[in-house]
Write a protein that holds these residues in place. Structure first.
Motif, PDB file in Angstrom:
ATOM      1  N   LYS A  42       0.831  -1.215   0.000  1.00 35.52           N
ATOM      2  CA  LYS A  42       0.000   0.000   0.000  1.00 35.52           C
ATOM      3  C   LYS A  42       0.864   1.264   0.000  1.00 35.52           C
ATOM      4  N   MET A  43       1.951   1.241   0.767  1.00 37.93           N
ATOM      5  CA  MET A  43       2.816   2.418   0.796  1.00 37.93           C
ATOM      6  C   MET A  43       3.492   2.644  -0.555  1.00 37.93           C
ATOM      7  N   ILE A  44       3.879   1.556  -1.230  1.00 40.39           N
ATOM      8  CA  ILE A  44       4.502   1.715  -2.555  1.00 40.39           C
ATOM      9  C   ILE A  44       3.488   2.249  -3.558  1.00 40.39           C
ATOM     10  N   GLU A  45       2.262   1.728  -3.496  1.00 45.59           N
ATOM     11  CA  GLU A  45       1.237   2.222  -4.416  1.00 45.59           C
ATOM     12  C   GLU A  45       0.856   3.671  -4.136  1.00 45.59           C
ATOM     13  N   GLY A  46       0.857   4.060  -2.886  1.00 46.45           N
ATOM     14  CA  GLY A  46       0.486   5.429  -2.556  1.00 46.45           C
ATOM     15  C   GLY A  46       1.642   6.398  -2.510  1.00 46.45           C
ATOM     16  N   PHE A  47       2.864   5.924  -2.819  1.00 44.53           N
ATOM     17  CA  PHE A  47       4.014   6.822  -2.763  1.00 44.53           C
ATOM     18  C   PHE A  47       3.932   7.976  -3.761  1.00 44.53           C
ATOM     19  N   PRO A  48       3.487   7.760  -5.007  1.00 44.24           N
ATOM     20  CA  PRO A  48       3.356   8.918  -5.913  1.00 44.24           C
ATOM     21  C   PRO A  48       2.417  10.000  -5.391  1.00 44.24           C
ATOM     22  N   GLY A  49       1.321   9.598  -4.763  1.00 43.84           N
ATOM     23  CA  GLY A  49       0.424  10.598  -4.204  1.00 43.84           C
ATOM     24  C   GLY A  49       1.072  11.385  -3.070  1.00 43.84           C
ATOM     25  N   TYR A  50       1.815  10.679  -2.176  1.00 43.96           N
ATOM     26  CA  TYR A  50       2.531  11.389  -1.105  1.00 43.96           C
ATOM     27  C   TYR A  50       3.587  12.335  -1.686  1.00 43.96           C
ATOM     28  N   LEU A  51       4.269  11.871  -2.736  1.00 47.29           N
ATOM     29  CA  LEU A  51       5.290  12.707  -3.349  1.00 47.29           C
ATOM     30  C   LEU A  51       4.691  13.945  -3.996  1.00 47.29           C
ATOM     31  N   ASP A  52       3.523  13.788  -4.636  1.00 48.58           N
ATOM     32  CA  ASP A  52       2.850  14.948  -5.232  1.00 48.58           C
ATOM     33  C   ASP A  52       2.433  15.963  -4.178  1.00 48.58           C
ATOM     34  N   SER A  53       1.924  15.472  -3.064  1.00 49.07           N
ATOM     35  CA  SER A  53       1.515  16.399  -2.003  1.00 49.07           C
ATOM     36  C   SER A  53       2.712  17.156  -1.430  1.00 49.07           C
ATOM     37  N   VAL A  54       3.854  16.473  -1.281  1.00 45.23           N
ATOM     38  CA  VAL A  54       5.049  17.144  -0.768  1.00 45.23           C
ATOM     39  C   VAL A  54       5.557  18.178  -1.769  1.00 45.23           C
ATOM     40  N   ILE A  55       5.545  17.835  -3.061  1.00 45.25           N
ATOM     41  CA  ILE A  55       6.005  18.775  -4.089  1.00 45.25           C
ATOM     42  C   ILE A  55       5.105  20.000  -4.148  1.00 45.25           C
TER      43      ILE A  55
END
Length: 450
Positions: free
Chosen positions: A129-142
């Motif tokens: 789940k963390m790997i699948e949701g990593f792009p979303g977390y990265l977008d929010s940080v950016i």
């Protein structure tokens, strides 16, 4: 030529006075001169010294080679002491001791295997789940960085920079070469577990035979001491394990209620993880146990991780100062400071194994020495209890009133002393009845009249 005696040796020269000096005394039989033979005891002493050095070196080498086996045997012995009460209870009901030990071991192995399987499935699921949701977390940080720092970062540029970096290439190469090392460590760990389980089974199943073998080598008086020490070790180790199990159950229930209220997934298994790890891994077990629930709660809501951290800290204080003293006072009966020091000493000597068995070992030693140390009745002195007994000395109100009166009297004396300079009377002598040179007028006894 000089005259010679019958043996053909040259005679000693005469002195100028015509007398012959006396011959020196012969050396003792055991001593040798410069040209004498080697003493008979010297070769044997050299051989004995070399043999002792060789034996010491051989023993040191063998001890270092067998350190791992000795540690496994020590763990197995304490594990056998922990399950001894359950095995003895089943054997007293008519069951064979070997069968009772086998049933206890099967139950422990099934529980451990089930727990490890569930925990592994939870970790695998959460990692996916963390790997699948990593792009979303990265977008929010950016987006947060671009909004607050007026930058123009893009996720594609960051991903390409990471893929082309030397750090990632080096990390992948090291991970690939470390797979064999991890596999070897896993196989070695499984072999150690098998060794510990085998020795534990034999220690628990053949406990009476082992005690008879040890007692057969000692006189009757020493046999009683050995049996007493064995019984104390069984009681203390079993009590420690069972008290820790009860605290693990209470901790698991408390954390399950919190995780279920926060709607964190896998709450039952996480609660079991927190209970077991926090109780059976000393000192740092609480922080290791709380890390996994915090990580999974962070995937649900970052604020949930903060709530889990606050609850873990508060519950740890409640356990240290309220729950643990009440539960361990009847089983282990060891001071918290002594327990903490024993864990540090065990860690320094044997690592994690020493930290795990330090508390039951110290509790056993303390109980065994307590049976031989003579104790006396403590005097009924208030200083022993650290406070005054009721009815002794003035009360708080009375002491406060006396202090107030004393201060008021000091102020009055200071005001009256201003009328006579230096605190003396009109005739120049002090008012306390002493002479001007500091000596009293009543004969120099040095004491003021009552």
């Amino acid at each position: 030529m000089a005259p010679t005696d019958e043996t053909g040796q040259a005679a000693q020269q005469s002195s100028p006075f015509g007398t012959t000096p006396p011959a020196p005394p012969p050396p003792p039989a055991g001593d040798t001169g410069p040209n004498g033979r080697m003493p008979r005891w010297l070769p044997r002493a050299l051989v004995l010294a070399l043999a002792l050095v060789a034996a010491f070196q051989l023993g040191s080498w063998a001890f270092h080679q067998l350190t791992g086996l000795l540690i496994n045997i020590l763990i197995a012995f304490f594990l056998a002491l922990a399950i001894e009460p359950a095995v003895s209870w089943m054997a007293s009901r008519g069951m064979r001791r070997g069968l009772a030990t086998f049933i206890v071991f099967i139950g422990v192995m099934i529980g451990a295997a089930g727990f490890v399987t569930l925990l592994g499935s939870i970790l695998a699921d959460q990692i996916i789940k963390m790997i699948e949701g990593f792009p979303g977390y990265l977008d929010s940080v950016i987006n947060w960085v671009n909004t607050h720092f007026k930058t123009d970062l893009k996720r594609v540029d960051i991903q390409e920079g990471l893929l082309r970096s030397d750090w990632l290439r080096t990390y992948v190469q090291n991970s690939a070469t470390g797979v064999l090392d991890v596999s070897a460590q896993v196989i070695g760990g499984l072999f150690q577990l098998l060794t510990i389980a085998l020795f534990s089974f034999y220690f628990a199943a053949d406990g009476p035979r082992l005690r008879r073998t040890i007692c057969s080598l000692l006189p009757p008086a020493r046999q009683a001491e050995v049996l007493r020490a064995w019984e104390i070790a069984v009681n203390k180790t079993g009590g420690y394990i069972y008290s820790r199990g009860l605290m693990a159950l209470i901790s698991g229930i408390a954390h399950f209620v919190l995780l279920q209220a926060l709607d964190v997934p896998y709450a039952p298994v996480l609660a079991v993880w927190v209970g077991l790890v926090s109780q059976f891994i000393p000192t740092i077990g609480t922080y290791l146990a709380g890390a996994l629930p915090m990580l999974i709660a962070f995937t649900v809501n970052p604020w949930y991780a903060l709530w889990v951290l606050i609850f873990v800290v508060i519950y740890q204080q409640f356990e240290n100062y309220v729950l643990q003293p009440k539960l361990t006072s009847k089983t282990v009966d060891i001071h918290p400071a002594v327990a903490f020091g024993s864990v540090i000493a065990g860690t320094a000597l044997l690592g994690a194994v020493g930290a795990l068995i330090a508390i039951p070992a110290i509790a056993t030693l303390q109980a065994f020495l307590g049976a031989y140390v003579k104790r006396y009745a403590v005097t009924d002195d208030p200083r022993v209890h650290g406070h005054r007994r009721r009815g002794e000395g003035p009360g708080l109100v009375t002491r406060a009133r006396q202090l107030w009166v004393r201060r008021a009297g000091t102020g009055t004396d200071s005001a009256e002393g201003g009328q006579a300079e230096g605190g003396s009377s009109r005739d120049g002598r002090p008012e306390d009845g002493s002479s001007g040179d500091g000596r009293p007028e009543d004969g120099g006894s040095g004491e003021r009249p009552a």
